[in-house]
Design a protein around this motif. Structure first.
Motif, PDB file in Angstrom:
ATOM      1  N   ASP A   1       1.015  -1.063  -0.081  1.00 43.92           N
ATOM      2  CA  ASP A   1      -0.087  -0.039  -0.135  1.00 43.92           C
ATOM      3  C   ASP A   1       1.108   1.161   0.189  1.00 43.92           C
ATOM      4  N   ARG A   2       0.920   1.892  -1.099  1.00 47.89           N
ATOM      5  CA  ARG A   2       1.843   2.938  -1.442  1.00 47.89           C
ATOM      6  C   ARG A   2       1.549   4.035  -0.270  1.00 47.89           C
ATOM      7  N   PHE A   3       0.482   4.322   0.334  1.00 41.31           N
ATOM      8  CA  PHE A   3       0.181   5.429   1.194  1.00 41.31           C
ATOM      9  C   PHE A   3       0.229   5.035   2.676  1.00 41.31           C
ATOM     10  N   SER A   4       0.553   3.784   2.770  1.00 37.69           N
ATOM     11  CA  SER A   4       0.278   3.374   4.357  1.00 37.69           C
ATOM     12  C   SER A   4       1.239   3.475   5.431  1.00 37.69           C
ATOM     13  N   GLY A   5       2.315   4.040   4.849  1.00 35.80           N
ATOM     14  CA  GLY A   5       3.587   4.171   5.489  1.00 35.80           C
ATOM     15  C   GLY A   5       4.373   2.930   5.514  1.00 35.80           C
ATOM     16  N   PHE A   6       4.033   1.682   5.014  1.00 34.47           N
ATOM     17  CA  PHE A   6       4.912   0.483   4.983  1.00 34.47           C
ATOM     18  C   PHE A   6       5.383   0.303   3.490  1.00 34.47           C
ATOM     19  N   GLU A   7       6.364  -0.281   3.461  1.00 29.55           N
ATOM     20  CA  GLU A   7       6.837  -0.767   2.143  1.00 29.55           C
ATOM     21  C   GLU A   7       5.896  -1.963   1.720  1.00 29.55           C
ATOM     22  N   TYR A   8       5.715  -2.859   2.599  1.00 31.03           N
ATOM     23  CA  TYR A   8       5.010  -4.094   2.465  1.00 31.03           C
ATOM     24  C   TYR A   8       4.733  -4.771   3.677  1.00 31.03           C
ATOM     25  N   GLU A   9       3.553  -5.392   3.808  1.00 33.11           N
ATOM     26  CA  GLU A   9       3.105  -6.300   4.743  1.00 33.11           C
ATOM     27  C   GLU A   9       3.110  -7.694   4.698  1.00 33.11           C
ATOM     28  N   SER A  10       3.597  -8.618   5.212  1.00 32.69           N
ATOM     29  CA  SER A  10       3.335 -10.059   4.891  1.00 32.69           C
ATOM     30  C   SER A  10       3.217 -11.105   5.997  1.00 32.69           C
ATOM     31  N   VAL A  11       2.518 -12.054   5.813  1.00 28.17           N
ATOM     32  CA  VAL A  11       1.813 -12.747   6.903  1.00 28.17           C
ATOM     33  C   VAL A  11       1.946 -14.156   6.445  1.00 28.17           C
ATOM     34  N   ILE A  12       2.503 -15.184   7.248  1.00 32.04           N
ATOM     35  CA  ILE A  12       2.078 -16.608   7.064  1.00 32.04           C
ATOM     36  C   ILE A  12       1.691 -17.300   8.267  1.00 32.04           C
ATOM     37  N   ALA A  13       0.498 -17.982   7.930  1.00 32.33           N
ATOM     38  CA  ALA A  13       0.302 -18.712   9.477  1.00 32.33           C
ATOM     39  C   ALA A  13      -0.302 -20.284   9.010  1.00 32.33           C
ATOM     40  N   VAL A  14       0.069 -21.026   9.941  1.00 37.83           N
ATOM     41  CA  VAL A  14      -0.542 -22.486   9.759  1.00 37.83           C
ATOM     42  C   VAL A  14      -1.415 -22.808  11.121  1.00 37.83           C
ATOM     43  N   GLY A  15      -2.609 -23.442  10.855  1.00 33.59           N
ATOM     44  CA  GLY A  15      -3.393 -23.652  11.953  1.00 33.59           C
ATOM     45  C   GLY A  15      -4.572 -24.598  11.722  1.00 33.59           C
ATOM     46  N   TYR A  16      -5.719 -24.333  12.573  1.00 39.72           N
ATOM     47  CA  TYR A  16      -6.851 -25.256  12.312  1.00 39.72           C
ATOM     48  C   TYR A  16      -8.151 -24.604  12.139  1.00 39.72           C
ATOM     49  N   GLY A  17      -8.661 -25.443  11.074  1.00 40.63           N
ATOM     50  CA  GLY A  17      -9.981 -24.731  10.472  1.00 40.63           C
ATOM     51  C   GLY A  17     -11.115 -25.552  10.765  1.00 40.63           C
ATOM     52  N   TYR A  18     -12.515 -24.952  10.802  1.00 38.71           N
ATOM     53  CA  TYR A  18     -13.763 -25.670  11.258  1.00 38.71           C
ATOM     54  C   TYR A  18     -14.827 -25.087  10.330  1.00 38.71           C
ATOM     55  N   ARG A  19     -15.686 -26.084   9.659  1.00 40.60           N
ATOM     56  CA  ARG A  19     -16.604 -25.528   8.884  1.00 40.60           C
ATOM     57  C   ARG A  19     -17.906 -25.822   9.966  1.00 40.60           C
TER      58      ARG A  19
END
Length: 242
Positions: free
Chosen positions: A112-130
């Motif tokens: 986001d050019r105007f957020s103040g951040f060059e980039y933001e990245s996340v990786i996550a591994v967990g549990y999901g339930y429908r």
């Protein structure tokens, strides 16, 4: 350059999509599905503003693994000066344990050019339930430990943080051709936390063509100086589903 009115765009897109409707109805069901979105607003007068937003979603439902890809882009100019420019990507892999439980693997990257951040990245591994699986309604919940990395634009400083990622996805077919969509995500860390909400209403025009109204909110607890904690977006797009 002359821009087409929304009524003309809908008519042209409807004629294009109608040519594919009969072929799609006869084709065997495929594990692949997706959609492409495009919205454009051009105003003139005391202020000339041009805004373009688009999105692309691709999903594959397998016996053991489900995968999805989401891409989004938003640009806006006011009097030929760029006031907003954002790109977002998300990829997910779900390993099904049964009809409802699954292992959720998610990666996101935002610029986001105007957020103040060059980039933001996340990786996550967990549990999901429908939680809900019905013909007209679905609700899934995910909880996962993860890792966040961002880079400040002004100082080029890189921040790294362990996070807890919580995600809720809900969709409801209100009536034939009209559906409601809600997704809420929280990325909670010791150094910083981010919360996102996306609310949408999708209405079918003809065949695979629809209109979609989307309202998005992003809240970041710690932001660089002279940047806002809250970012809001209201989008109106044409959607082609396949």
């Amino acid at each position: 350059m002359r821009t087409l009115p929304i009524r003309e765009i809908c008519l042209i897109s409807g004629l294009i999509s109608a040519s594919f409707v009969s072929a799609q109805e006869e084709a065997p069901s495929s594990p692949w599905s997706g959609s492409a979105e495009l919205g454009f607003i051009d105003t003139s007068g005391n202020t000339d503003t041009q805004s373009t937003n688009g999105a692309f979603d691709l999903k594959h439902d397998g016996q053991d693994w489900d995968q999805y890809l989401k891409l989004e882009a938003l640009t806006s100019k006011e009097d030929d000066v760029t006031s907003k420019e954002k790109y977002y990507g998300e990829v997910g892999f779900d390993r099904n344990f049964g009809e409802r439980s699954y292992l959720a693997i998610t990666g996101t990257h935002e610029r986001d050019r105007f957020s103040g951040f060059e980039y933001e990245s996340v990786i996550a591994v967990g549990y999901g339930y429908r939680v809900i699986q019905q013909d007209n309604m679905n609700l899934s919940l995910e909880a996962a430990p993860g890792y966040r990395r961002d880079k400040l634009k002004e100082t080029q400083k890189i921040n790294e943080d362990s996070i807890a990622r919580l995600d809720a996805k809900f969709d409801w077919l209100i009536s034939e051709g009209v559906s409601f969509i809600e997704e809420f995500t929280a990325e909670i860390g010791d150094e910083n936390s981010t919360y996102r909400s996306e609310t949408g209403l999708k209405s079918t025009i003809i065949g695979a063509l629809a209109t979609k109204i989307t309202y998005k909110i992003k809240y970041v607890e710690e932001v660089p100086d002279e940047n806002e904690n809250i970012d809001r977006e209201l989008g109106i797009t044409l959607v082609y589903s396949f």
